[in-house]
Enzyme design. Structure first.
Site, short mmCIF file in Angstrom:
data_model
loop_
_atom_site.label_atom_id
_atom_site.label_comp_id
_atom_site.label_asym_id
_atom_site.label_seq_id
_atom_site.Cartn_x
_atom_site.Cartn_y
_atom_site.Cartn_z
N PRO A 21 30.59 -83.97 -44.13
CA PRO A 21 31.58 -84.72 -43.34
C PRO A 21 31.52 -84.31 -41.88
O PRO A 21 31.41 -83.12 -41.56
CB PRO A 21 32.91 -84.31 -43.98
N CYS A 23 33.53 -85.29 -38.26
CA CYS A 23 34.46 -85.99 -37.39
C CYS A 23 33.70 -86.58 -36.21
O CYS A 23 32.88 -85.89 -35.60
CB CYS A 23 35.49 -85.01 -36.80
N GLN A 100 36.63 -87.41 -47.14
CA GLN A 100 37.27 -86.09 -47.08
C GLN A 100 38.70 -86.29 -46.58
O GLN A 100 38.91 -86.75 -45.45
CB GLN A 100 36.51 -85.16 -46.13
N TYR A 182 42.19 -75.53 -41.59
CA TYR A 182 43.16 -76.62 -41.63
C TYR A 182 44.24 -76.31 -42.68
O TYR A 182 44.24 -75.24 -43.30
CB TYR A 182 42.43 -77.95 -41.83
N ARG A 230 36.47 -78.80 -50.43
CA ARG A 230 35.68 -77.93 -49.54
C ARG A 230 36.48 -76.66 -49.35
O ARG A 230 37.66 -76.72 -48.98
CB ARG A 230 35.42 -78.63 -48.21
C1 LIG Z 1 30.09 -83.19 -35.17
C2 LIG Z 1 30.60 -82.39 -36.33
C3 LIG Z 1 31.78 -82.77 -36.95
C4 LIG Z 1 32.25 -82.05 -38.07
N1 LIG Z 1 33.35 -82.52 -38.75
C5 LIG Z 1 33.68 -81.97 -39.94
C6 LIG Z 1 34.64 -82.58 -40.79
O1 LIG Z 1 35.16 -83.66 -40.52
N2 LIG Z 1 34.95 -81.93 -41.94
C7 LIG Z 1 34.35 -80.76 -42.33
O2 LIG Z 1 34.66 -80.22 -43.39
N3 LIG Z 1 33.40 -80.20 -41.54
C8 LIG Z 1 33.03 -80.79 -40.40
N4 LIG Z 1 32.00 -80.26 -39.67
C9 LIG Z 1 31.25 -79.13 -40.21
C10 LIG Z 1 30.03 -79.64 -40.97
O3 LIG Z 1 30.38 -80.47 -42.06
C11 LIG Z 1 29.14 -78.49 -41.48
O4 LIG Z 1 29.86 -77.74 -42.41
C12 LIG Z 1 28.69 -77.57 -40.35
O5 LIG Z 1 28.27 -78.32 -39.22
C13 LIG Z 1 27.53 -76.68 -40.79
O6 LIG Z 1 26.45 -77.47 -41.23
P1 LIG Z 1 25.13 -77.77 -40.34
O7 LIG Z 1 24.58 -76.44 -39.93
O8 LIG Z 1 24.22 -78.52 -41.27
O9 LIG Z 1 25.55 -78.59 -39.16
C14 LIG Z 1 31.54 -80.94 -38.54
C15 LIG Z 1 30.38 -80.53 -37.85
C16 LIG Z 1 29.89 -81.26 -36.80
C17 LIG Z 1 28.61 -80.83 -36.15
#
Ligand SMILES: Cc1cc2nc3c(=O)[nH]c(=O)nc-3n(C[C@H](O)[C@H](O)[C@H](O)COP(=O)(O)O)c2cc1C
Length: 354
Positions: A21, A23, A100, A182, A230
């Site tokens: 997910p 945002c 989510q 959160y 999560r």
């Molecule tokens: C732009 C952006 C928005 C994110 N929004 C959410 C979100 O809405 N919910 C959530 O649980 N994590 C959110 N995260 C965290 C990611 O889901 C993920 O857990 C985190 O970036 C680590 O993974 P990665 O190394 O593959 O980016 C967000 C991360 C990024 C980069």
């Protein structure tokens, strides 16, 4: 391997690759915009087994920013419906779409990441935030209002109605946001929860709110509708949730019919010392997986297809989620299929790509 199918509750997912997910901070009054349409449509044909739609607020005060997506009124619901239908219409590999559901609690009413990520100032139309205890995320942030029992009941009802709407909209799966500092995480953590009633104190009490939310959603969904959470594998703080508490929480979730957990970490304190690096959270999933039969998803700095595949082969986790890798390459799955010598269906319009 990452391309083998998996079942989550009643849902058949074609492979174990998940768009985490993310945002987009691009909604107007909780309503998705054209930005979301292009974002979700390109993820629609990414061929990931599961695409998670961003943290979606169950009530207005639960949004992180003014521009977060909501599921709390008819306009929001219609925009979610339109965008999911569009994304599904271009998904040749029958990717599943999950939502989510979230409440930001004391981390609500902030600026977007590219605007500074601080608490909204007086002239930025801030709103009153809520938390189990009146402790701000950091000194300069809003002091949240301690939740009364009536607030607890209200938020519970908001999660239930959001879940029912998510099913009506056509989502294949629901994920409750229980981490990254959160609201549900705020209850679970001894750092943000100093309550003296049955929702604070020992772990059993701190778990009560997230578990009650989970059960009340579970009770009103169709039998075996895929439902997960999560969670926080560790807060990376000496006085916070650690791997043992996380495991105990997962065991309770399993007892009440949870189908999967995605193991993330941190987010409830401003600057924990996190040993970030490739696969830095995989060991947390591995630890949880040893104690549960639920599907366990890992996430965090996973980018290499062969190494991602090894996570599944080594049984460190059952599914692999990626966020930033999909931002830089929405065709990650197509490329991984080539590397791992696996056949996937690519839209014919793009079949001649190099
Ligand atoms: C732009 C952006 C928005 C994110 N929004 C959410 C979100 O809405 N919910 C959530 O649980 N994590 C959110 N995260 C965290 C990611 O889901 C993920 O857990 C985190 O970036 C680590 O993974 P990665 O190394 O593959 O980016 C967000 C991360 C990024 C980069």
């Amino acid at each position: 391997m990452i391309f083998s199918p998996i079942k989550i509750g009643s849902l058949d997912v074609s492979n174990r690759i998940v768009v985490a997910p993310m945002c987009q901070y691009s909604a107007n009054n909780g309503v998705m915009t054209d930005w979301h349409t292009q974002h979700l449509m390109q993820l629609g044909y990414s061929a990931a087994g599961l695409v998670m739609v961003e943290a979606t607020a169950v009530e207005e005060v639960g949004r992180i920013t003014h521009n977060c997506v909501g599921i709390y009124n008819e306009k929001c619901i219609q925009s979610l419906k339109k965008n999911i239908q569009l994304a599904k219409s271009v998904a040749p590999n029958q990717s599943c779409f999950g939502i989510q559901l979230a409440h930001a609690g004391r981390k609500a009413s902030t600026q977007r990441p590219w605007e500074g990520r601080s608490s909204l100032t007086k002239d930025e139309n801030p709103w009153k935030t809520i938390c189990p205890s009146p402790i701000p995320f950091q000194e300069t942030w809003h002091v949240p209002q301690e939740m009364k029992l009536s607030d607890i009941e209200r938020v519970k009802k908001k999660f239930i109605s959001a879940s029912l709407k998510a099913v009506e909209i056509g989502f294949d799966l629901i994920e409750i946001h229980g981490t990254h500092g959160y609201l549900l995480h705020q209850f679970l953590s001894p750092i943000s929860n100093k309550r003296k009633d049955k929702y604070g104190g020992n772990l059993e009490n701190r778990m009560r709110f997230p578990l009650e939310i989970f059960s009340s959603i579970k009770d009103c969904l169709p039998k075996d509708f895929p439902l997960g959470m999560r969670i926080t594998g560790t807060e990376w703080e000496n006085n916070g949730i650690d791997e043992n508490e996380a495991t105990m929480f997962v065991k309770e979730l399993e007892k009440i019919g949870c189908h999967y957990v995605c193991v993330s970490s941190g987010g409830n304190t401003p600057s924990p010392k996190i040993p970030t690096g490739p696969h830095y959270q995989v060991h947390l999933a591995n630890k949880i997986k040893k104690h549960t039969k639920m599907v366990v998803r890992t996430v965090g700095m996973i980018t290499d297809p062969i190494k991602a595949n090894n996570i599944i082969i080594n049984q460190d986790a059952d599914m692999v989620a990626m966020a930033r890798a999909f931002l830089s390459n929405p065709r990650w799955v197509w490329d991984a299929a080539k590397v791992l010598n696996h056949n996937i269906e690519v839209p014919p319009q793009y079949a001649r790509r190099i």
